[in-house]
Design a protein around this motif. Structure first.
Motif, short mmCIF file in Angstrom:
data_model
loop_
_atom_site.label_atom_id
_atom_site.label_comp_id
_atom_site.label_asym_id
_atom_site.label_seq_id
_atom_site.Cartn_x
_atom_site.Cartn_y
_atom_site.Cartn_z
N PRO A 50 -46.22 116.91 130.58
CA PRO A 50 -44.83 116.50 130.87
C PRO A 50 -44.68 115.00 131.09
O PRO A 50 -43.68 114.41 130.67
CB PRO A 50 -44.49 117.29 132.14
CG PRO A 50 -45.42 118.45 132.14
CD PRO A 50 -46.68 117.95 131.51
N ALA A 51 -45.66 114.38 131.74
CA ALA A 51 -45.56 112.94 132.00
C ALA A 51 -45.59 112.15 130.70
O ALA A 51 -44.84 111.17 130.53
CB ALA A 51 -46.70 112.50 132.92
N LYS A 52 -46.43 112.58 129.76
CA LYS A 52 -46.52 111.87 128.48
C LYS A 52 -45.27 112.10 127.64
O LYS A 52 -44.80 111.18 126.94
CB LYS A 52 -47.77 112.31 127.73
CG LYS A 52 -49.06 111.86 128.41
CD LYS A 52 -50.29 112.30 127.64
CE LYS A 52 -51.56 111.80 128.33
NZ LYS A 52 -52.79 112.22 127.62
N VAL A 53 -44.72 113.29 127.70
CA VAL A 53 -43.48 113.56 126.98
C VAL A 53 -42.33 112.73 127.56
O VAL A 53 -41.52 112.16 126.83
CB VAL A 53 -43.13 115.06 127.03
CG1 VAL A 53 -41.75 115.32 126.43
CG2 VAL A 53 -44.18 115.88 126.28
N ALA A 54 -42.28 112.65 128.89
CA ALA A 54 -41.23 111.85 129.54
C ALA A 54 -41.35 110.38 129.15
O ALA A 54 -40.34 109.71 128.89
CB ALA A 54 -41.32 112.01 131.05
N ALA A 55 -42.59 109.87 129.10
CA ALA A 55 -42.79 108.48 128.71
C ALA A 55 -42.37 108.26 127.26
O ALA A 55 -41.76 107.23 126.92
CB ALA A 55 -44.26 108.10 128.90
N ALA A 56 -42.69 109.22 126.39
CA ALA A 56 -42.29 109.11 124.99
C ALA A 56 -40.77 109.15 124.85
O ALA A 56 -40.19 108.44 124.01
CB ALA A 56 -42.92 110.23 124.17
N ALA A 57 -40.11 109.95 125.68
CA ALA A 57 -38.65 110.06 125.61
C ALA A 57 -37.97 108.75 125.98
O ALA A 57 -37.06 108.29 125.28
CB ALA A 57 -38.17 111.19 126.52
N ILE A 58 -38.40 108.12 127.06
CA ILE A 58 -37.74 106.88 127.47
C ILE A 58 -38.07 105.75 126.51
O ILE A 58 -37.23 104.90 126.21
CB ILE A 58 -38.11 106.52 128.93
CG1 ILE A 58 -37.27 105.34 129.41
CG2 ILE A 58 -39.58 106.24 129.08
CD1 ILE A 58 -35.79 105.58 129.44
N GLN A 59 -39.30 105.74 125.98
CA GLN A 59 -39.65 104.72 124.99
C GLN A 59 -38.82 104.90 123.72
O GLN A 59 -38.33 103.92 123.14
CB GLN A 59 -41.14 104.80 124.66
CG GLN A 59 -41.63 103.69 123.75
CD GLN A 59 -43.13 103.76 123.51
OE1 GLN A 59 -43.87 104.35 124.30
NE2 GLN A 59 -43.59 103.16 122.44
N SER A 60 -38.63 106.14 123.31
CA SER A 60 -37.81 106.41 122.12
C SER A 60 -36.36 106.04 122.36
O SER A 60 -35.66 105.58 121.45
CB SER A 60 -37.92 107.89 121.75
OG SER A 60 -39.25 108.25 121.46
N ALA A 61 -35.88 106.23 123.60
CA ALA A 61 -34.50 105.85 123.92
C ALA A 61 -34.28 104.36 123.73
O ALA A 61 -33.18 103.93 123.34
CB ALA A 61 -34.17 106.26 125.35
N VAL A 62 -35.30 103.56 123.99
CA VAL A 62 -35.20 102.11 123.75
C VAL A 62 -34.93 101.85 122.27
O VAL A 62 -34.06 101.04 121.91
CB VAL A 62 -36.50 101.40 124.19
CG1 VAL A 62 -36.45 99.92 123.84
CG2 VAL A 62 -36.73 101.58 125.68
N TYR A 63 -35.64 102.56 121.40
CA TYR A 63 -35.44 102.38 119.96
C TYR A 63 -34.06 102.87 119.53
O TYR A 63 -33.40 102.25 118.69
CB TYR A 63 -36.52 103.14 119.18
CG TYR A 63 -37.93 102.69 119.45
CD1 TYR A 63 -38.26 101.34 119.51
CD2 TYR A 63 -38.95 103.62 119.65
CE1 TYR A 63 -39.56 100.93 119.75
CE2 TYR A 63 -40.26 103.22 119.88
CZ TYR A 63 -40.56 101.87 119.94
OH TYR A 63 -41.85 101.47 120.18
N VAL A 64 -33.63 104.00 120.09
CA VAL A 64 -32.31 104.53 119.75
C VAL A 64 -31.22 103.52 120.11
O VAL A 64 -30.31 103.24 119.33
CB VAL A 64 -32.06 105.87 120.46
CG1 VAL A 64 -30.61 106.31 120.30
CG2 VAL A 64 -32.99 106.95 119.90
N LEU A 65 -31.32 102.95 121.30
CA LEU A 65 -30.32 101.98 121.74
C LEU A 65 -30.32 100.75 120.84
O LEU A 65 -29.26 100.25 120.44
CB LEU A 65 -30.60 101.58 123.19
CG LEU A 65 -29.62 100.57 123.81
CD1 LEU A 65 -28.20 101.11 123.80
CD2 LEU A 65 -30.05 100.22 125.24
N ALA A 66 -31.50 100.26 120.50
CA ALA A 66 -31.59 99.07 119.63
C ALA A 66 -31.01 99.36 118.25
O ALA A 66 -30.31 98.52 117.67
CB ALA A 66 -33.05 98.63 119.52
#
Length: 359
Positions: A176-192
């Motif tokens: 779960p921790a790695k999935v959560a980290a991947a989600a927030i990192q991906s959100a950075v790309y989505v926003l950009a």
């Protein structure tokens, strides 16, 4: 140079600011209430070197083995012009695997931002895969370059960020921790990516809030795709970036003599850091380079036990005060009355249990 820029330069000692990337931007959202981190990141301070300088070096990061394994898995998934990757993404999105999808490699060093902008904003009807486009995002007044693993365009009518990770999904479950980290990192790309389309007059909502996460299945290296909904992460990310954009407000609460100049005396640096409020929690150990210093500083405070404990104790900041309230040897402040009553009840239950007289 503006007064704010001059102040930030003075804080970091006049050296060039350390550039952010998707991982560091994602880490900003982990503790948005931490003024210390916001100021240091806003100033572009090299926090790993700062932590080492004051005697509390960071103890996290990817091993060389993990990086090599991740690169090998990504190369495998993207082989043959991304044919397997296209199938995975299409099937996960619930659309037929398209024929003739284009593959565009946007890597290299020459004019990548412009090539990426032109490719991603070009009009067209056919599905396309863009490998390692270069996006941009403003963080604390500076432009940050970001490089997602892949962007799938015009599949199911939208753009989808594709994030490739080497941690396994075993029996349908991942860390779960790695999935959560991947989600927030991906959100950075989505926003950009949304900001890029909006700047070109396109609808930002063409970029889906669902990210395609590709990982190895079980203990083999066979890839499997899943969807991550990053709407919550986008809200947190925008809020923290807006907060950092108002760096003047943060600096107003920082002592005028505050410095994070790496050439300063370590004791002076540590003393200066204590003058800027932190918001330590155990979660910081996995995301912030200064976490071990802040943990040492927070010893004896309820915050060191985690946010749930701190919140449950109703604002009682010191562990010693918690024990005194539980034992009834200290009268609570009016705002601590409810927490004190609960602590006394918990102390009685514990005493009864230890005495062999459970309630």
């Amino acid at each position: 140079m503006t007064d704010t820029a001059q102040r930030l330069a003075e804080i970091r000692g006049g050296v060039p600011p350390r550039r952010h990337n998707a991982r560091t931007i994602a880490a900003l959202t982990g503790n948005p209430g931490c003024t210390r981190r916001a100021v240091l990141d806003g100033a572009g301070v090299d926090k790993p070197k700062l932590a080492e300088r004051i005697g509390f070096p960071a103890r996290f990061g990817q091993s060389r083995f993990a990086i090599t394994r991740g690169n090998a898995f990504e190369a495998q998934v993207k082989a043959d012009g991304g044919a397997e990757l296209l199938r995975l993404v299409a099937e996960r999105l619930g659309v037929p695997v398209p024929d003739g999808a284009t593959w565009t490699d946007l890597g290299g060093d020459e004019d990548r931002p412009e090539r990426s902008r032109a490719a991603l904003t070009a009009t067209g009807d056919g599905p396309a895969l863009f490998d390692h486009p270069l996006l941009g995002l403003d963080v604390a007044g500076r432009r940050v370059n970001l490089e997602p693993d892949l962007v799938a365009a015009r599949l199911a009518g939208r753009f989808h960020v594709v994030e490739i990770k080497s941690f396994p999904i075993i029996d349908g479950q991942a860390d779960p921790a790695k999935v959560a980290a991947a989600a927030i990192q991906s959100a950075v790309y989505v926003l950009a990516l949304r900001e890029l389309l909006a700047a070109e007059g396109r609808d930002a909502d063409l970029v889906s809030h669902e990210v395609v996460l590709v990982c190895p299945r079980d203990f083999a290296n066979r890839p499997v795709a899943s969807l991550l909904d990053v709407r919550k992460q986008l809200l947190v990310l925008r809020r923290q970036l807006d907060r950092m954009a108002r760096i003047d407000d943060l600096l107003a609460a920082v002592p005028a003599a505050f410095t994070a100049d790496l050439t300063a005396d370590p004791a002076a640096l540590a003393g200066a850091l204590t003058g800027v409020p932190a918001n330590y929690a155990p979660d910081c150990l996995a995301a912030c380079e200064l976490a071990y210093f802040c943990r040492h500083e927070a010893r004896g405070h309820t915050g060191a036990l985690g946010r749930p404990v701190r919140e449950a104790l109703g604002g009682v900041a010191e562990v010693a005060d918690v024990l005194a309230l539980a034992e009834g040897v200290r009268a609570p402040e009016p705002e601590q009355a409810e927490a004190a009553a609960l602590l006394r009840a918990a102390a009685r239950l514990r005493a009864d249990a230890l005495a062999g007289h459970p309630a």
